[in-house]
Design a protein around this motif. Sequence first.
Motif, PDB file in Angstrom:
ATOM      1  N   ALA A   1     109.682  24.102 -34.574  1.00 24.37           N
ATOM      2  CA  ALA A   1     108.873  24.114 -33.312  1.00 24.37           C
ATOM      3  C   ALA A   1     108.208  22.348 -32.958  1.00 24.37           C
ATOM      4  O   ALA A   1     108.062  22.051 -31.969  1.00 24.37           O
ATOM      5  N   ILE A   2     107.939  21.686 -33.936  1.00 22.36           N
ATOM      6  CA  ILE A   2     108.416  20.357 -34.238  1.00 22.36           C
ATOM      7  C   ILE A   2     108.759  19.608 -33.142  1.00 22.36           C
ATOM      8  O   ILE A   2     108.891  18.541 -32.168  1.00 22.36           O
TER       9      ILE A   2
ATOM     10  N   GLU B   1     107.714  14.523 -42.927  1.00 19.12           N
ATOM     11  CA  GLU B   1     108.362  15.323 -44.459  1.00 19.12           C
ATOM     12  C   GLU B   1     107.221  16.409 -43.500  1.00 19.12           C
ATOM     13  O   GLU B   1     106.147  16.589 -43.427  1.00 19.12           O
ATOM     14  N   VAL B   2     108.344  17.613 -43.490  1.00 19.81           N
ATOM     15  CA  VAL B   2     107.391  18.621 -42.959  1.00 19.81           C
ATOM     16  C   VAL B   2     107.150  19.522 -44.668  1.00 19.81           C
ATOM     17  O   VAL B   2     108.540  20.055 -45.354  1.00 19.81           O
ATOM     18  N   LYS B   3     106.046  20.326 -44.185  1.00 25.73           N
ATOM     19  CA  LYS B   3     105.291  21.354 -45.466  1.00 25.73           C
ATOM     20  C   LYS B   3     104.856  22.532 -44.795  1.00 25.73           C
ATOM     21  O   LYS B   3     104.655  22.305 -43.948  1.00 25.73           O
TER      22      LYS B   3
ATOM     23  N   ARG C   1     102.284  19.827 -41.312  1.00 23.94           N
ATOM     24  CA  ARG C   1     102.505  21.465 -41.763  1.00 23.94           C
ATOM     25  C   ARG C   1     102.309  22.129 -40.521  1.00 23.94           C
ATOM     26  O   ARG C   1     102.807  23.210 -40.481  1.00 23.94           O
ATOM     27  N   SER C   2     102.386  21.490 -39.044  1.00 23.22           N
ATOM     28  CA  SER C   2     102.242  21.905 -37.635  1.00 23.22           C
ATOM     29  C   SER C   2     102.512  21.388 -37.103  1.00 23.22           C
ATOM     30  O   SER C   2     102.691  20.098 -37.226  1.00 23.22           O
ATOM     31  N   VAL C   3     102.989  21.716 -35.812  1.00 16.40           N
ATOM     32  CA  VAL C   3     103.223  21.361 -34.797  1.00 16.40           C
ATOM     33  C   VAL C   3     102.218  19.664 -34.536  1.00 16.40           C
ATOM     34  O   VAL C   3     102.025  18.828 -34.343  1.00 16.40           O
ATOM     35  N   ASP C   4     100.848  20.867 -34.154  1.00 16.92           N
ATOM     36  CA  ASP C   4      99.288  19.993 -34.256  1.00 16.92           C
ATOM     37  C   ASP C   4      99.276  18.730 -34.771  1.00 16.92           C
ATOM     38  O   ASP C   4      98.824  17.362 -34.387  1.00 16.92           O
TER      39      ASP C   4
END
Length: 112
Positions: A9-10, A64-66, A94-97
């Motif tokens: 999504a990102i 870094e995506v968590k 942790r989100s697109v936002d």
Amino acid sequence: MSEGAIQDAIRLALASEPGLVLWRNNCGVAEHYGRRGVTHTRYGLAPGSADLVGILDGRFFALEVKTAKGRLSPDQKLWLALVQRTGGFAAVARSVDEAKAALARARAGASE
């Protein structure tokens, strides 16, 4: 939502951002079986390196995506600090936002 789904999504959300090129960085170890037995090959930038890496207007950029409950490993903490200390931008998203907010901070000159 899984970490992989958040990463996807990102990547989609940031794909058209001007001046940003972003790649998925898979890290790990692969086993190979051959005549010499089992060999191990590391892949990815480095242990702990960020999930998404790229260039933002000529500057190294890493996320870094968590998941909401995900925690950074010691290697990930060291790697993010190294990027920041050497002039790049590195953050946890942790989100697109959160990824969009990180991008805005990077554009403003922040290191994290």
